[in-house]
Design a protein around this motif. Sequence first.
Motif, PDB file in Angstrom:
ATOM      1  N   GLN A  10     -42.163   0.570  55.711  1.00  0.00           N
ATOM      2  CA  GLN A  10     -42.565  -0.924  56.437  1.00  0.00           C
ATOM      3  C   GLN A  10     -43.134  -0.634  57.817  1.00  0.00           C
ATOM      4  O   GLN A  10     -43.852  -1.510  57.918  1.00  0.00           O
ATOM      5  CB  GLN A  10     -41.114  -1.579  56.945  1.00  0.00           C
ATOM      6  CG  GLN A  10     -40.246  -1.869  55.446  1.00  0.00           C
ATOM      7  CD  GLN A  10     -40.902  -2.709  54.720  1.00  0.00           C
ATOM      8  OE1 GLN A  10     -41.618  -3.704  55.251  1.00  0.00           O
ATOM      9  NE2 GLN A  10     -41.278  -2.668  53.398  1.00  0.00           N
ATOM     10  N   ALA A  14     -46.739  -2.469  58.555  1.00  0.00           N
ATOM     11  CA  ALA A  14     -47.132  -3.324  59.408  1.00  0.00           C
ATOM     12  C   ALA A  14     -48.168  -2.879  60.445  1.00  0.00           C
ATOM     13  O   ALA A  14     -48.857  -3.614  60.953  1.00  0.00           O
ATOM     14  CB  ALA A  14     -45.718  -3.610  60.432  1.00  0.00           C
ATOM     15  N   LEU A  60     -40.992 -15.109  58.000  1.00  0.00           N
ATOM     16  CA  LEU A  60     -40.449 -14.152  56.803  1.00  0.00           C
ATOM     17  C   LEU A  60     -41.330 -14.616  55.743  1.00  0.00           C
ATOM     18  O   LEU A  60     -41.689 -13.706  54.797  1.00  0.00           O
ATOM     19  CB  LEU A  60     -38.874 -14.239  56.747  1.00  0.00           C
ATOM     20  CG  LEU A  60     -38.362 -13.391  55.654  1.00  0.00           C
ATOM     21  CD1 LEU A  60     -36.798 -12.989  56.324  1.00  0.00           C
ATOM     22  CD2 LEU A  60     -38.168 -13.879  54.609  1.00  0.00           C
ATOM     23  N   TYR A  63     -45.119 -13.742  55.908  1.00  0.00           N
ATOM     24  CA  TYR A  63     -45.435 -12.112  56.107  1.00  0.00           C
ATOM     25  C   TYR A  63     -45.138 -11.520  54.805  1.00  0.00           C
ATOM     26  O   TYR A  63     -45.811 -10.546  54.297  1.00  0.00           O
ATOM     27  CB  TYR A  63     -44.453 -11.375  57.119  1.00  0.00           C
ATOM     28  CG  TYR A  63     -44.712  -9.874  57.251  1.00  0.00           C
ATOM     29  CD1 TYR A  63     -45.695  -9.506  57.862  1.00  0.00           C
ATOM     30  CD2 TYR A  63     -43.596  -9.089  56.900  1.00  0.00           C
ATOM     31  CE1 TYR A  63     -45.919  -8.046  58.030  1.00  0.00           C
ATOM     32  CE2 TYR A  63     -43.954  -7.775  56.969  1.00  0.00           C
ATOM     33  CZ  TYR A  63     -44.906  -7.341  57.674  1.00  0.00           C
ATOM     34  OH  TYR A  63     -45.127  -6.015  57.826  1.00  0.00           O
ATOM     35  N   SER A  64     -44.035 -11.924  54.128  1.00  0.00           N
ATOM     36  CA  SER A  64     -43.576 -11.534  53.005  1.00  0.00           C
ATOM     37  C   SER A  64     -44.715 -11.872  51.753  1.00  0.00           C
ATOM     38  O   SER A  64     -45.101 -10.822  50.834  1.00  0.00           O
ATOM     39  CB  SER A  64     -42.348 -11.883  52.202  1.00  0.00           C
ATOM     40  OG  SER A  64     -41.761 -11.478  50.960  1.00  0.00           O
ATOM     41  N   LEU A  89     -40.859  -6.843  51.136  1.00  0.00           N
ATOM     42  CA  LEU A  89     -40.196  -6.705  52.178  1.00  0.00           C
ATOM     43  C   LEU A  89     -38.819  -6.759  51.668  1.00  0.00           C
ATOM     44  O   LEU A  89     -38.314  -7.554  50.887  1.00  0.00           O
ATOM     45  CB  LEU A  89     -40.273  -8.084  53.106  1.00  0.00           C
ATOM     46  CG  LEU A  89     -39.645  -8.177  54.095  1.00  0.00           C
ATOM     47  CD1 LEU A  89     -40.340  -7.282  55.278  1.00  0.00           C
ATOM     48  CD2 LEU A  89     -39.690  -9.694  55.065  1.00  0.00           C
ATOM     49  N   ARG A  92     -34.341  -9.744  54.182  1.00  0.00           N
ATOM     50  CA  ARG A  92     -34.519 -11.326  54.230  1.00  0.00           C
ATOM     51  C   ARG A  92     -33.746 -11.813  55.542  1.00  0.00           C
ATOM     52  O   ARG A  92     -33.474 -13.203  55.626  1.00  0.00           O
ATOM     53  CB  ARG A  92     -33.755 -12.237  53.142  1.00  0.00           C
ATOM     54  CG  ARG A  92     -34.178 -11.713  51.765  1.00  0.00           C
ATOM     55  CD  ARG A  92     -35.635 -11.348  51.355  1.00  0.00           C
ATOM     56  NE  ARG A  92     -36.418 -12.671  51.426  1.00  0.00           N
ATOM     57  CZ  ARG A  92     -37.654 -13.001  51.374  1.00  0.00           C
ATOM     58  NH1 ARG A  92     -38.405 -11.881  51.331  1.00  0.00           N
ATOM     59  NH2 ARG A  92     -38.229 -14.071  51.305  1.00  0.00           N
ATOM     60  N   THR A  96     -34.415 -10.126  62.421  1.00  0.00           N
ATOM     61  CA  THR A  96     -34.624  -8.622  62.286  1.00  0.00           C
ATOM     62  C   THR A  96     -36.313  -8.579  62.113  1.00  0.00           C
ATOM     63  O   THR A  96     -36.724  -7.845  63.017  1.00  0.00           O
ATOM     64  CB  THR A  96     -33.979  -7.775  60.920  1.00  0.00           C
ATOM     65  OG1 THR A  96     -32.498  -7.980  61.218  1.00  0.00           O
ATOM     66  CG2 THR A  96     -34.541  -6.535  60.959  1.00  0.00           C
ATOM     67  N   LEU A  97     -36.730  -9.285  61.208  1.00  0.00           N
ATOM     68  CA  LEU A  97     -38.160  -9.415  60.966  1.00  0.00           C
ATOM     69  C   LEU A  97     -38.927  -9.517  62.501  1.00  0.00           C
ATOM     70  O   LEU A  97     -39.999  -9.027  62.727  1.00  0.00           O
ATOM     71  CB  LEU A  97     -38.716 -10.221  59.786  1.00  0.00           C
ATOM     72  CG  LEU A  97     -40.292 -10.304  59.747  1.00  0.00           C
ATOM     73  CD1 LEU A  97     -40.675  -8.750  59.361  1.00  0.00           C
ATOM     74  CD2 LEU A  97     -40.683 -11.029  58.505  1.00  0.00           C
ATOM     75  N   ARG A  98     -38.399 -10.625  62.907  1.00  0.00           N
ATOM     76  CA  ARG A  98     -39.144 -11.093  64.270  1.00  0.00           C
ATOM     77  C   ARG A  98     -39.118 -10.220  65.169  1.00  0.00           C
ATOM     78  O   ARG A  98     -40.307  -9.849  65.944  1.00  0.00           O
ATOM     79  CB  ARG A  98     -38.478 -12.493  64.814  1.00  0.00           C
ATOM     80  CG  ARG A  98     -39.334 -13.160  65.776  1.00  0.00           C
ATOM     81  CD  ARG A  98     -38.357 -14.339  66.498  1.00  0.00           C
ATOM     82  NE  ARG A  98     -38.229 -15.453  65.429  1.00  0.00           N
ATOM     83  CZ  ARG A  98     -39.240 -16.459  65.597  1.00  0.00           C
ATOM     84  NH1 ARG A  98     -40.176 -16.485  66.249  1.00  0.00           N
ATOM     85  NH2 ARG A  98     -39.100 -17.351  64.662  1.00  0.00           N
ATOM     86  N   LEU A 101     -41.783  -7.119  64.124  1.00  0.00           N
ATOM     87  CA  LEU A 101     -43.142  -7.716  64.434  1.00  0.00           C
ATOM     88  C   LEU A 101     -43.354  -7.751  66.098  1.00  0.00           C
ATOM     89  O   LEU A 101     -44.540  -7.494  66.184  1.00  0.00           O
ATOM     90  CB  LEU A 101     -43.315  -9.010  63.752  1.00  0.00           C
ATOM     91  CG  LEU A 101     -43.318  -8.769  62.247  1.00  0.00           C
ATOM     92  CD1 LEU A 101     -43.692 -10.289  61.741  1.00  0.00           C
ATOM     93  CD2 LEU A 101     -44.146  -7.850  61.576  1.00  0.00           C
TER      94      LEU A 101
END
Length: 514
Positions: A10, A14, A60, A63-64, A89, A92, A96-98, A101
Amino acid sequence: MPDPKSQVEQITIALIYKFMDDMDAEAEEFGGTRSFFAGEYAKYGWSKLMAPNMGGFDVLALYSEAIQKMNENPGVPALFREIFKNAYLPYRDPETLRGFLKEIDGFTYDHSERLGDAFEYLLSVLGSQGDAGQFRTPRHIIDFMVEIIDPKKDETVLDTACGTAGFLISAYKHILKHNSKDYKPKDDHEAYDEKGVPLEALTLESPMHYKGDLLTPDERKRLAGNIKGYDISPDMVRLSLVNLYLHGFSDPHIFEYDTLTSEECWNEYADIILANPPFMSPKGGIKPHKRFSMQATRSEVLFVDYIAEHLTPNGRAAVVVPEGIIFQSGTAYKKLREMLVKNSLVAVISLPAGVFNPYSGVKTSILVMDKKLAKKTDAVLFAKIQNDGYNLGAQRRPIDKNDLPEAARVIKKWLNFRQDLQDQQDEKYPVDPVRNNLAFWVSRERIGKNGEWNLSGERYRCDRQLATAYDIVELGDTSIFQIESGGTPKSNENSYWNGGVAWITLVACRKMIS
């Protein structure tokens, strides 16, 4: 994500995503146009993801969708499309994703070499065990193996199970170092041989300190094309591609390939092979293709056979093997060892059992092959590493005991001496390693004497501490005495005591009486 490999994947995806957007921004700044995020793919630009009006679930979803479609983007080079192949990804959670990134957004690409070093460090810290017995090879062990094999600028280099391309990167750095104006061999050798400095420390602050500025453009191009790796795992292929790209390879030669069951690359040979192949075999064993000369179902046997068979006539190899290769009595193991001893083996290096901690406590050794030198020498060098600079616990903390510098010095002296063997017939061996606690040689004839072809050095070691001016010979030499059955001669039997007949008691085998 608890799986370290997934974490690295991951982060890799990114970083490359951000890297492409930064290159687009740089192109616009210099009056060009965007190529990666253009046309229908413009909506996936990094700035869109980081826009303050984007909600967590919107980021999300965008990006996914982006990472899954990136391998279809015609503006993305084939290398990057390969990296994004099958990307997805695995979680979900928008927060966490924010947060993730946001961390990636802080990276800049003003120094690609440092980025490559950082990525390599990331791989080493988050290395993991795979389902097929794959273990990350510690960096200092990789560098040690590369140092003794000493790849040259015009030689082809192959890793048959490349993982994250650690061996290939180390070989590349080694070649750059030896072709740089600021490389001082004398200082290098003094630091390593005499002061015991770890190999990785010789490259100063950055592993890419040496620029290879003595290489011509054609030599650089040929060097990049000479370095190649195979791996069965698409995830490992992706990580290798990124690692090599970040170290300056614009077109890395890494291929998703099953070395044991596919035949497409069978006719390709290499001057240098460096590998730590998988040890584990699936239930029922491997079903290799028919071109292997060795009839076997164990992966470690097949990999070593493949490596030995795919060296060029002057080829050299260093390969990590489990202890089964060293002394297992199965037919395939014995035939493999016989083939190695007769054709290519020049050294066996025993490693401590904890080298692969915390992933495995498996005992391993390094087999060193040199097809040219094996024809010139009638002996194999055995070396035993007791300390590699780290303790053998799960955390592998640094310690002040390290046999690797001395081992490298002795092994390289052995290998270099054998190159000049024909000019030095008056000197049997460069040193007298028999009395060396770290290394000693054994004749090929002795190794194969009983048909086992055992490669355990301890089997042949002579740990004698003798203060004598007389030559030491192996017990059983018929020119010295004859072993007879029966008891010890009586003290009144003058034919034994005074007749000059040598005898030895089996109970006290260290004491010779004549």
